[in-house]
Design a protein around this motif. Structure first.
Motif, PDB file in Angstrom:
ATOM      1  N   MET A  29     -10.895 -28.722   8.102  1.00 52.83           N
ATOM      2  CA  MET A  29     -11.555 -27.891   9.099  1.00 52.83           C
ATOM      3  C   MET A  29     -10.561 -26.885   9.680  1.00 52.83           C
ATOM      4  SD  MET A  29     -14.589 -28.944   8.903  1.00 52.83           S
ATOM      5  CE  MET A  29     -15.393 -28.138  10.252  1.00 52.83           C
ATOM      6  N   HIS A  30     -11.012 -25.657   9.852  1.00 50.91           N
ATOM      7  CA  HIS A  30     -10.202 -24.583  10.413  1.00 50.91           C
ATOM      8  C   HIS A  30     -10.960 -23.967  11.584  1.00 50.91           C
ATOM      9  CE1 HIS A  30      -7.551 -24.553   6.908  1.00 50.91           C
ATOM     10  NE2 HIS A  30      -8.635 -24.619   6.159  1.00 50.91           N
ATOM     11  N   PRO A  31     -10.229 -23.458  12.568  1.00 52.05           N
ATOM     12  CA  PRO A  31     -10.934 -22.766  13.661  1.00 52.05           C
ATOM     13  C   PRO A  31     -11.598 -21.502  13.134  1.00 52.05           C
ATOM     14  CG  PRO A  31      -8.555 -22.600  13.925  1.00 52.05           C
ATOM     15  CD  PRO A  31      -8.796 -23.491  12.752  1.00 52.05           C
ATOM     16  N   ALA A  32     -12.827 -21.280  13.528  1.00 52.65           N
ATOM     17  CA  ALA A  32     -13.553 -20.065  13.147  1.00 52.65           C
ATOM     18  C   ALA A  32     -13.472 -19.030  14.264  1.00 52.65           C
ATOM     19  CB  ALA A  32     -15.007 -20.397  12.843  1.00 52.65           C
ATOM     20  N   GLU A  33     -12.850 -19.398  15.379  1.00 51.66           N
ATOM     21  CA  GLU A  33     -12.704 -18.500  16.518  1.00 51.66           C
ATOM     22  C   GLU A  33     -11.317 -18.681  17.109  1.00 51.66           C
ATOM     23  OE1 GLU A  33     -16.919 -18.313  18.709  1.00 51.66           O
ATOM     24  OE2 GLU A  33     -15.987 -20.273  18.779  1.00 51.66           O
ATOM     25  N   GLN A  34     -10.942 -17.726  17.905  1.00 53.25           N
ATOM     26  CA  GLN A  34      -9.708 -17.839  18.673  1.00 53.25           C
ATOM     27  C   GLN A  34     -10.003 -17.416  20.099  1.00 53.25           C
ATOM     28  OE1 GLN A  34      -6.719 -15.051  17.460  1.00 53.25           O
ATOM     29  NE2 GLN A  34      -8.017 -13.289  17.768  1.00 53.25           N
ATOM     30  N   HIS A  52     -15.957 -16.844  36.257  1.00 51.06           N
ATOM     31  CA  HIS A  52     -14.916 -16.841  35.232  1.00 51.06           C
ATOM     32  C   HIS A  52     -15.544 -17.131  33.881  1.00 51.06           C
ATOM     33  CE1 HIS A  52     -12.604 -17.444  38.902  1.00 51.06           C
ATOM     34  NE2 HIS A  52     -11.594 -16.911  38.251  1.00 51.06           N
ATOM     35  N   GLY A  53     -14.877 -16.687  32.842  1.00 48.50           N
ATOM     36  CA  GLY A  53     -15.359 -16.948  31.497  1.00 48.50           C
ATOM     37  C   GLY A  53     -14.210 -17.041  30.520  1.00 48.50           C
ATOM     38  N   VAL A  54     -14.494 -17.634  29.389  1.00 50.36           N
ATOM     39  CA  VAL A  54     -13.536 -17.715  28.290  1.00 50.36           C
ATOM     40  C   VAL A  54     -14.104 -16.850  27.173  1.00 50.36           C
ATOM     41  CG1 VAL A  54     -12.451 -19.228  26.600  1.00 50.36           C
ATOM     42  CG2 VAL A  54     -12.820 -20.034  28.933  1.00 50.36           C
ATOM     43  N   PHE A  55     -13.294 -15.948  26.661  1.00 53.52           N
ATOM     44  CA  PHE A  55     -13.700 -15.083  25.559  1.00 53.52           C
ATOM     45  C   PHE A  55     -13.208 -15.696  24.255  1.00 53.52           C
ATOM     46  CE2 PHE A  55     -13.797 -12.298  29.169  1.00 53.52           C
ATOM     47  CZ  PHE A  55     -14.877 -11.470  28.934  1.00 53.52           C
ATOM     48  N   LEU A  56     -14.127 -15.860  23.315  1.00 50.80           N
ATOM     49  CA  LEU A  56     -13.808 -16.409  22.003  1.00 50.80           C
ATOM     50  C   LEU A  56     -14.117 -15.337  20.960  1.00 50.80           C
ATOM     51  CD1 LEU A  56     -15.392 -19.906  22.588  1.00 50.80           C
ATOM     52  CD2 LEU A  56     -12.969 -19.319  22.652  1.00 50.80           C
ATOM     53  N   ARG A  57     -13.130 -15.054  20.111  1.00 46.77           N
ATOM     54  CA  ARG A  57     -13.270 -14.001  19.105  1.00 46.77           C
ATOM     55  C   ARG A  57     -13.451 -14.640  17.740  1.00 46.77           C
ATOM     56  NH1 ARG A  57      -9.265 -11.416  16.183  1.00 46.77           N
ATOM     57  NH2 ARG A  57      -9.945  -9.466  15.281  1.00 46.77           N
ATOM     58  N   HIS A  58     -14.352 -14.108  16.952  1.00 47.66           N
ATOM     59  CA  HIS A  58     -14.629 -14.617  15.613  1.00 47.66           C
ATOM     60  C   HIS A  58     -14.116 -13.598  14.623  1.00 47.66           C
ATOM     61  CE1 HIS A  58     -17.041 -16.827  12.625  1.00 47.66           C
ATOM     62  NE2 HIS A  58     -17.152 -15.636  12.072  1.00 47.66           N
ATOM     63  N   PRO A  59     -13.466 -13.964  13.584  1.00 46.64           N
ATOM     64  CA  PRO A  59     -12.978 -15.297  13.266  1.00 46.64           C
ATOM     65  C   PRO A  59     -11.548 -15.473  13.728  1.00 46.64           C
ATOM     66  CG  PRO A  59     -12.625 -13.915  11.371  1.00 46.64           C
ATOM     67  CD  PRO A  59     -13.218 -13.033  12.469  1.00 46.64           C
ATOM     68  N   HIS A  60     -11.058 -16.663  13.546  1.00 45.20           N
ATOM     69  CA  HIS A  60      -9.639 -16.885  13.756  1.00 45.20           C
ATOM     70  C   HIS A  60      -8.921 -16.027  12.717  1.00 45.20           C
ATOM     71  CE1 HIS A  60      -5.741 -18.836  13.718  1.00 45.20           C
ATOM     72  NE2 HIS A  60      -6.064 -19.338  14.895  1.00 45.20           N
TER      73      HIS A  60
END
Length: 176
Positions: A19-24, A112-120
């Motif tokens: 398994m690999h992260p699909a987001e960072q 507040h929020g966390v921003f997740l970018r696709h893909p890693h």
């Protein structure tokens, strides 16, 4: 004992079965905001957010980076609609019935929020979501959070944007 995380980074399975992260985690900064849908308006960075429906033509809410004044957030939202959609008025969506009753412009909240970018970047998948981001609401105590001022679009339903409501105990305060 550790508390469960309030957000989870999506993963995908590699060719070898691992398994690999699909987001960072992505931290918006002035240099990269335009590439990710933000516009700059009088020193504020604003983006429109959709409600998650595939037929959303216009944003149901707005994010302004940092904790900003309510009036400044409204002005930034109007500027976003003007630049992005060529729209000169905030209360209605284009082509809406001008006689329809629109509630007052909703209050902005500091949250507040966390921003997740696709893909890693190390595990690109070349899918349609490449180089896009999503944001997850989070309390100020969560790791990697960014202060945000959020405002629902006046013509959107109250629940469309899912913006935290301080009156219901959400991790937010009303902007002044």
């Amino acid at each position: 004992m550790t508390a469960p995380a309030l957000y989870e980074i999506e993963t995908c399975e590699g060719d070898d079965g691992t398994m690999h992260p699909a987001e960072q985690v992505w931290t918006p900064c002035a240099d990269g905001t335009a590439d990710h849908g933000f516009i700059a308006h009088q020193g504020l960075f604003v983006a429109g957010i959709d409600g998650g429906a595939d037929d959303d033509l216009y944003p149901v809410g707005f994010l302004v980076l940092g904790h900003q004044r309510w009036a400044d957030t409204i002005e930034a939202a109007a500027a976003y609609m003007s630049r992005t959609h060529g729209w000169r008025d905030l209360p209605l969506y284009p082509d809406d019935d001008p006689t329809a009753l629109i509630p007052r412009i909703p209050r902005a909240v500091h949250t507040h929020g966390v921003f997740l970018r696709h893909p890693h970047p190390d595990h690109g998948c070349a899918c349609e979501w490449d180089d896009t981001w999503r944001m997850v609401w989070a309390p100020a105590t969560e790791r990697d959070v960014v202060p945000i001022t959020a405002l629902r679009h006046p013509a959107a339903s109250v629940t469309a944007a899912g913006i935290p409501n301080p009156d219901t105990g959400a991790p937010a305060t009303w902007a002044v």
